[in-house]
Design a protein around this motif. Structure first.
Motif, mmCIF file in Angstrom:
data_model
loop_
_atom_site.group_PDB
_atom_site.id
_atom_site.type_symbol
_atom_site.label_atom_id
_atom_site.label_comp_id
_atom_site.label_asym_id
_atom_site.label_seq_id
_atom_site.Cartn_x
_atom_site.Cartn_y
_atom_site.Cartn_z
ATOM 1 N N SER A 155 -70.910 50.926 20.974
ATOM 2 C CA SER A 155 -69.932 51.895 20.476
ATOM 3 C C SER A 155 -68.786 51.194 19.759
ATOM 4 N N THR A 156 -68.339 50.068 20.311
ATOM 5 C CA THR A 156 -67.258 49.303 19.681
ATOM 6 C C THR A 156 -67.698 48.760 18.327
ATOM 7 N N ASP A 157 -68.911 48.209 18.258
ATOM 8 C CA ASP A 157 -69.425 47.695 16.979
ATOM 9 C C ASP A 157 -69.534 48.809 15.943
ATOM 10 N N PHE A 158 -70.044 49.945 16.368
ATOM 11 C CA PHE A 158 -70.218 51.069 15.453
ATOM 12 C C PHE A 158 -68.870 51.542 14.895
ATOM 13 N N LYS A 159 -67.861 51.665 15.752
ATOM 14 C CA LYS A 159 -66.546 52.116 15.302
ATOM 15 C C LYS A 159 -65.915 51.108 14.339
ATOM 16 N N LYS A 160 -66.128 49.831 14.605
ATOM 17 C CA LYS A 160 -65.581 48.799 13.730
ATOM 18 C C LYS A 160 -66.215 48.863 12.344
ATOM 19 N N ILE A 161 -67.543 48.996 12.303
ATOM 20 C CA ILE A 161 -68.239 49.078 11.020
ATOM 21 C C ILE A 161 -67.826 50.346 10.269
ATOM 22 N N ARG A 162 -67.741 51.451 10.973
ATOM 23 C CA ARG A 162 -67.356 52.709 10.327
ATOM 24 C C ARG A 162 -65.942 52.628 9.772
ATOM 25 N N GLY A 163 -65.054 51.923 10.471
ATOM 26 C CA GLY A 163 -63.704 51.745 9.961
ATOM 27 C C GLY A 163 -63.687 50.937 8.670
ATOM 28 N N ASN A 164 -64.528 49.900 8.596
ATOM 29 C CA ASN A 164 -64.610 49.108 7.368
ATOM 30 C C ASN A 164 -65.122 49.947 6.197
ATOM 31 N N LEU A 165 -66.115 50.793 6.474
ATOM 32 C CA LEU A 165 -66.638 51.655 5.422
ATOM 33 C C LEU A 165 -65.608 52.683 4.974
ATOM 34 N N ALA A 166 -64.836 53.183 5.910
ATOM 35 C CA ALA A 166 -63.796 54.154 5.549
ATOM 36 C C ALA A 166 -62.756 53.513 4.639
ATOM 37 N N ARG A 167 -62.411 52.266 4.917
ATOM 38 C CA ARG A 167 -61.460 51.574 4.041
ATOM 39 C C ARG A 167 -62.051 51.357 2.656
ATOM 40 N N LYS A 168 -63.344 51.077 2.593
ATOM 41 C CA LYS A 168 -64.002 50.901 1.300
ATOM 42 C C LYS A 168 -63.969 52.199 0.500
ATOM 43 N N ARG A 169 -64.186 53.311 1.153
ATOM 44 C CA ARG A 169 -64.122 54.592 0.458
ATOM 45 C C ARG A 169 -62.702 54.900 -0.006
ATOM 46 N N ASP A 170 -61.732 54.556 0.830
ATOM 47 C CA ASP A 170 -60.331 54.777 0.432
ATOM 48 C C ASP A 170 -59.987 53.953 -0.810
ATOM 49 N N GLU A 171 -60.477 52.723 -0.857
ATOM 50 C CA GLU A 171 -60.235 51.888 -2.035
ATOM 51 C C GLU A 171 -60.846 52.523 -3.287
ATOM 52 N N ALA A 172 -62.055 53.057 -3.148
ATOM 53 C CA ALA A 172 -62.707 53.686 -4.292
ATOM 54 C C ALA A 172 -61.949 54.932 -4.735
ATOM 55 N N GLU A 173 -61.495 55.697 -3.787
ATOM 56 C CA GLU A 173 -60.740 56.906 -4.117
ATOM 57 C C GLU A 173 -59.426 56.547 -4.804
ATOM 58 N N LEU A 174 -58.762 55.515 -4.312
ATOM 59 C CA LEU A 174 -57.515 55.088 -4.934
ATOM 60 C C LEU A 174 -57.763 54.593 -6.361
ATOM 61 N N PHE A 175 -58.843 53.851 -6.541
ATOM 62 C CA PHE A 175 -59.171 53.374 -7.887
ATOM 63 C C PHE A 175 -59.455 54.547 -8.825
ATOM 64 N N ARG A 176 -60.153 55.552 -8.331
ATOM 65 C CA ARG A 176 -60.449 56.721 -9.162
ATOM 66 C C ARG A 176 -59.162 57.422 -9.571
ATOM 67 N N THR A 177 -58.239 57.562 -8.617
ATOM 68 C CA THR A 177 -56.978 58.232 -8.922
ATOM 69 C C THR A 177 -56.187 57.453 -9.965
ATOM 70 N N ARG A 178 -56.099 56.145 -9.782
ATOM 71 C CA ARG A 178 -55.357 55.318 -10.736
ATOM 72 C C ARG A 178 -56.024 55.333 -12.102
#
Length: 198
Positions: A155-178
């Motif tokens: 469960s800890t590994d899964f949450k850590k990986i999902r958090g990394n993916l969420a940050r990657k999506r946030d970066e993409a969304e920010l790039f799209r906005t800019r």
């Protein structure tokens, strides 16, 4: 002379029959006792059977979770190697197209499956803990602790990986906005320049 009557005849009582037990009879009796004792032997504890069934289910779920989390990690590594710009269509501004979009769709489905498996294993662990508490068997208690530690690690590994993916999506969304803002500002400046020339 008067005749003397002979004394009454005494008959010896026949010997009372003494019970005799042959060797074969003893064997038959002994076999019957064994068979009866086997029938009297209590069946295996229902709590033990229930615990063994839950343990097998928990082991099966553990293997599935291990496989799914491994795949989830691979998806995260594939997305981490892609720069934020590759997540976008520079012309339309649409987010997460092409291969990256397909990978993220797979990630979404896989994450839901992992959550379902984790929930199922947690439920099995709770039921095993209840059986172990009633039986008061140390071995069962230790097994419950082991399965809970395994589930916690996954469960800890899964949450850590999902958090990394969420940050990657946030970066993409920010790039799209800019990117969209920059294109709009460039268009406005071009229009202003044309108006000034007129």
């Amino acid at each position: 002379t008067p005749s003397v009557a002979p004394p009454p005849r005494q008959f010896a009582a026949p010997p009372s029959p003494t019970p005799s037990l042959s060797l074969s009879g003893a064997m038959i009796s002994s076999s019957a006792d064994i068979e009866m004792s086997q029938h009297r032997r209590p069946p295996p504890s229902s709590s033990s059977a229930s615990f063994d069934l839950l343990k097998r289910e928990a082991t099966r779920l553990e293997r599935h979770i291990e496989e799914k989390v491994g795949r989830y990690q691979q998806l995260s590594q594939r997305l981490s190697r892609a720069p934020p710009a590759s997540h976008l269509d520079a012309e339309s501004g649409s987010l997460l197209e092409g291969d990256v979009a397909a990978v993220l769709e797979e990630e979404r489905v896989l994450a839901a499956e992992i959550e379902r498996l984790i929930s199922a294993m947690s439920e099995r662990n709770d039921r095993m803990a209840a059986v172990a508490e009633r039986s008061q068997r140390d071995q069962q208690t230790l097994l419950v602790r082991r399965y809970r530690e395994i589930l916690y690690d996954y469960s800890t590994d899964f949450k850590k990986i999902r958090g990394n993916l969420a940050r990657k999506r946030d970066e993409a969304e920010l790039f799209r906005t800019r990117s969209g803002t920059a294109k709009k500002e460039a268009g406005d400046e071009g229009m202003d320049h044309l108006l000034r020339e007129k």
